[in-house]
Design a protein around this motif. Structure first.
Motif, PDB file in Angstrom:
ATOM      1  N   THR A 103      44.276  23.862  20.509  1.00  0.00           N
ATOM      2  CA  THR A 103      44.009  25.301  20.444  1.00  0.00           C
ATOM      3  C   THR A 103      45.267  26.061  20.046  1.00  0.00           C
ATOM      4  OG1 THR A 103      42.206  25.241  22.053  1.00  0.00           O
ATOM      5  CG2 THR A 103      43.383  27.327  21.824  1.00  0.00           C
ATOM      6  N   LEU A 104      46.386  25.728  20.672  1.00  0.00           N
ATOM      7  CA  LEU A 104      47.646  26.413  20.360  1.00  0.00           C
ATOM      8  C   LEU A 104      48.166  26.033  18.982  1.00  0.00           C
ATOM      9  CD1 LEU A 104      49.273  26.192  23.875  1.00  0.00           C
ATOM     10  CD2 LEU A 104      48.726  28.305  22.664  1.00  0.00           C
ATOM     11  N   ALA A 105      47.891  24.807  18.535  1.00  0.00           N
ATOM     12  CA  ALA A 105      48.280  24.421  17.176  1.00  0.00           C
ATOM     13  C   ALA A 105      47.561  25.299  16.157  1.00  0.00           C
ATOM     14  CB  ALA A 105      47.969  22.949  16.936  1.00  0.00           C
ATOM     15  N   ALA A 106      46.264  25.515  16.376  1.00  0.00           N
ATOM     16  CA  ALA A 106      45.507  26.383  15.482  1.00  0.00           C
ATOM     17  C   ALA A 106      46.003  27.823  15.568  1.00  0.00           C
ATOM     18  CB  ALA A 106      44.022  26.308  15.822  1.00  0.00           C
ATOM     19  N   ALA A 107      46.281  28.279  16.789  1.00  0.00           N
ATOM     20  CA  ALA A 107      46.778  29.649  16.968  1.00  0.00           C
ATOM     21  C   ALA A 107      48.113  29.836  16.267  1.00  0.00           C
ATOM     22  CB  ALA A 107      46.911  29.964  18.455  1.00  0.00           C
ATOM     23  N   ALA A 108      48.950  28.793  16.271  1.00  0.00           N
ATOM     24  CA  ALA A 108      50.264  28.887  15.630  1.00  0.00           C
ATOM     25  C   ALA A 108      50.138  29.113  14.134  1.00  0.00           C
ATOM     26  CB  ALA A 108      51.070  27.623  15.908  1.00  0.00           C
ATOM     27  N   THR A 109      49.142  28.475  13.524  1.00  0.00           N
ATOM     28  CA  THR A 109      48.968  28.625  12.077  1.00  0.00           C
ATOM     29  C   THR A 109      48.215  29.901  11.720  1.00  0.00           C
ATOM     30  OG1 THR A 109      46.925  27.319  12.086  1.00  0.00           O
ATOM     31  CG2 THR A 109      48.992  26.131  11.769  1.00  0.00           C
ATOM     32  N   ALA A 110      47.544  30.503  12.708  1.00  0.00           N
ATOM     33  CA  ALA A 110      46.769  31.716  12.447  1.00  0.00           C
ATOM     34  C   ALA A 110      47.556  32.988  12.724  1.00  0.00           C
ATOM     35  CB  ALA A 110      45.503  31.715  13.302  1.00  0.00           C
ATOM     36  N   THR A 111      48.741  32.862  13.317  1.00  0.00           N
ATOM     37  CA  THR A 111      49.561  34.020  13.671  1.00  0.00           C
ATOM     38  C   THR A 111      50.964  33.835  13.099  1.00  0.00           C
ATOM     39  OG1 THR A 111      50.216  32.980  15.774  1.00  0.00           O
ATOM     40  CG2 THR A 111      48.282  34.426  15.816  1.00  0.00           C
ATOM     41  N   SER A 112      51.751  34.917  13.167  1.00  0.00           N
ATOM     42  CA  SER A 112      53.102  34.818  12.604  1.00  0.00           C
ATOM     43  C   SER A 112      54.184  35.419  13.495  1.00  0.00           C
ATOM     44  CB  SER A 112      53.149  35.514  11.239  1.00  0.00           C
ATOM     45  OG  SER A 112      52.822  36.896  11.373  1.00  0.00           O
ATOM     46  N   ARG A 113      53.805  36.267  14.447  1.00  0.00           N
ATOM     47  CA  ARG A 113      54.799  36.980  15.240  1.00  0.00           C
ATOM     48  C   ARG A 113      54.700  36.692  16.728  1.00  0.00           C
ATOM     49  NH1 ARG A 113      54.402  40.682  18.779  1.00  0.00           N
ATOM     50  NH2 ARG A 113      52.200  41.016  18.319  1.00  0.00           N
ATOM     51  N   ILE A 114      53.509  36.698  17.256  1.00  0.00           N
ATOM     52  CA  ILE A 114      53.294  36.679  18.696  1.00  0.00           C
ATOM     53  C   ILE A 114      53.777  35.359  19.303  1.00  0.00           C
ATOM     54  CG2 ILE A 114      50.959  35.686  18.612  1.00  0.00           C
ATOM     55  CD1 ILE A 114      50.199  37.842  20.728  1.00  0.00           C
ATOM     56  N   ARG A 115      54.327  35.454  20.520  1.00  0.00           N
ATOM     57  CA  ARG A 115      54.796  34.254  21.218  1.00  0.00           C
ATOM     58  C   ARG A 115      53.595  33.563  21.843  1.00  0.00           C
ATOM     59  NH1 ARG A 115      59.523  32.446  21.322  1.00  0.00           N
ATOM     60  NH2 ARG A 115      59.969  30.727  22.726  1.00  0.00           N
ATOM     61  N   LEU A 116      53.581  32.231  21.835  1.00  0.00           N
ATOM     62  CA  LEU A 116      52.457  31.428  22.291  1.00  0.00           C
ATOM     63  C   LEU A 116      52.894  30.509  23.419  1.00  0.00           C
ATOM     64  CD1 LEU A 116      51.232  30.327  18.741  1.00  0.00           C
ATOM     65  CD2 LEU A 116      50.390  32.279  20.075  1.00  0.00           C
TER      66      LEU A 116
END
Length: 297
Positions: free
Chosen positions: A53-66
């Motif tokens: 889930t976080l891998a996908a979120a990392a590629t879908a965002t550019s600024r926000i901390r995860l």
């Protein structure tokens, strides 16, 4: 005061990615997800893995901390998990924080077929787990043999984007956990006093966290460390506080915890018909009108 949001791993990919992008567009400083195999009332509902889930979120965002809020040793091994953490740090371009705690006695504690660990063993395992994670993520190769975990020439190449490693946000309320946060953490996480989660006045909830923070400061002093070096995160949702009831309630909640010394609050993205049900219209107002006010605290 920073504000982050928790997005549960309960959505299929298109909706999940839309929510992570929405969190970034809304201006949240961070977006977290739970790292469980399942969780309480969601046990018989959809629930996806936190790492992909976080891998996908990392590629879908550019600024926000995860990050995870929080991982635990309950169903993980330090060697394999460190490799996943290093990968998430790379995929996110250095935006990943590992939230981690000792874990509890619920579903995660028995899903692999083991008996739940007694409290002392759970804490012993946590200390060894996190110490080995620290070594793995800061060394190109690690050999280690402890009471619970081992590594044999475990390679971590090319290493983390963030140096010397990804930050640890250590969830702890007891003395041993607070000492561990002081020794290895870059942040500390609390959800309040686990023994007093309901029936208190708003100031009493904050006073309980202030007491935990004083004990964290004492633990930092023992380590010769400035407690101001640690971010301090309050996870809303476990106590009786109704922080998302209105914009005023949200600002008041943030103000109480800013006053006692917390630097970040984390709230849950609304999930209808659950313990995280929140009026969507009110939540949008909080984003629009509440976030700017809280940022100034």
């Amino acid at each position: 005061m920073r504000v982050s949001v928790v997005i549960l791993p309960i959505y299929r990919a298109p909706e999940a990615l839309a929510r992570w992008r929405a969190a970034e567009d809304a201006g949240f400083d961070g977006a977290w997800t739970y790292d469980h195999l399942s969780w309480r009332s969601f046990r018989d509902e959809p629930w996806f893995g936190s790492v992909p889930t976080l891998a996908a979120a990392a590629t879908a965002t550019s600024r926000i901390r995860l990050g995870t809020l929080v991982s635990s040793p309950n169903f993980r091994h330090p060697v394999t998990f460190a490799k996943e953490v290093m990968t998430l740090d790379d995929l996110s371009g250095g935006r990943f924080t590992l939230g981690i705690g000792a874990g509890g006695t619920g579903y995660d504690a028995t899903a692999l077929g083991q008996e739940p660990w007694p409290p002392r063993e759970r804490q012993d395992r946590f200390e060894e787990f996190l110490g080995l994670m620290d070594t793995l993520l800061t060394s190109p190769a690690t050999t280690f043999r402890g009471d619970y975990y081992a590594a044999d020439e475990a390679r971590m190449l090319p290493g983390c984007v963030q140096q010397p490693r990804v930050p640890f946000a250590v969830a702890a309320t007891g003395p041993r956990g607070l000492r561990l946060a002081a020794r290895l953490g870059q942040a500390w996480v609390t959800y309040g006093d686990p023994k007093r989660l309901s029936g208190l006045a708003p100031d009493e909830y904050a006073a309980a966290v202030a007491g935990q923070l004083r004990r964290l400061e004492e633990a930092c002093a023992e380590q010769g460390r400035d407690p101001r070096d640690l971010d301090r995160i309050m996870l809303n949702g476990s106590t009786g506080e109704r922080a998302l009831e209105s914009v005023d309630a949200f600002v008041d909640f943030a103000g109480r915890y800013a006053e006692v010394g917390m630097t970040e609050i984390a709230v849950h993205m609304p999930v209808p018909d659950s313990v995280f049900a929140t009026d969507e219209v009110v939540f949008e107002k909080i984003i629009r009108d509440g976030l700017p006010q809280v940022r100034g605290l």
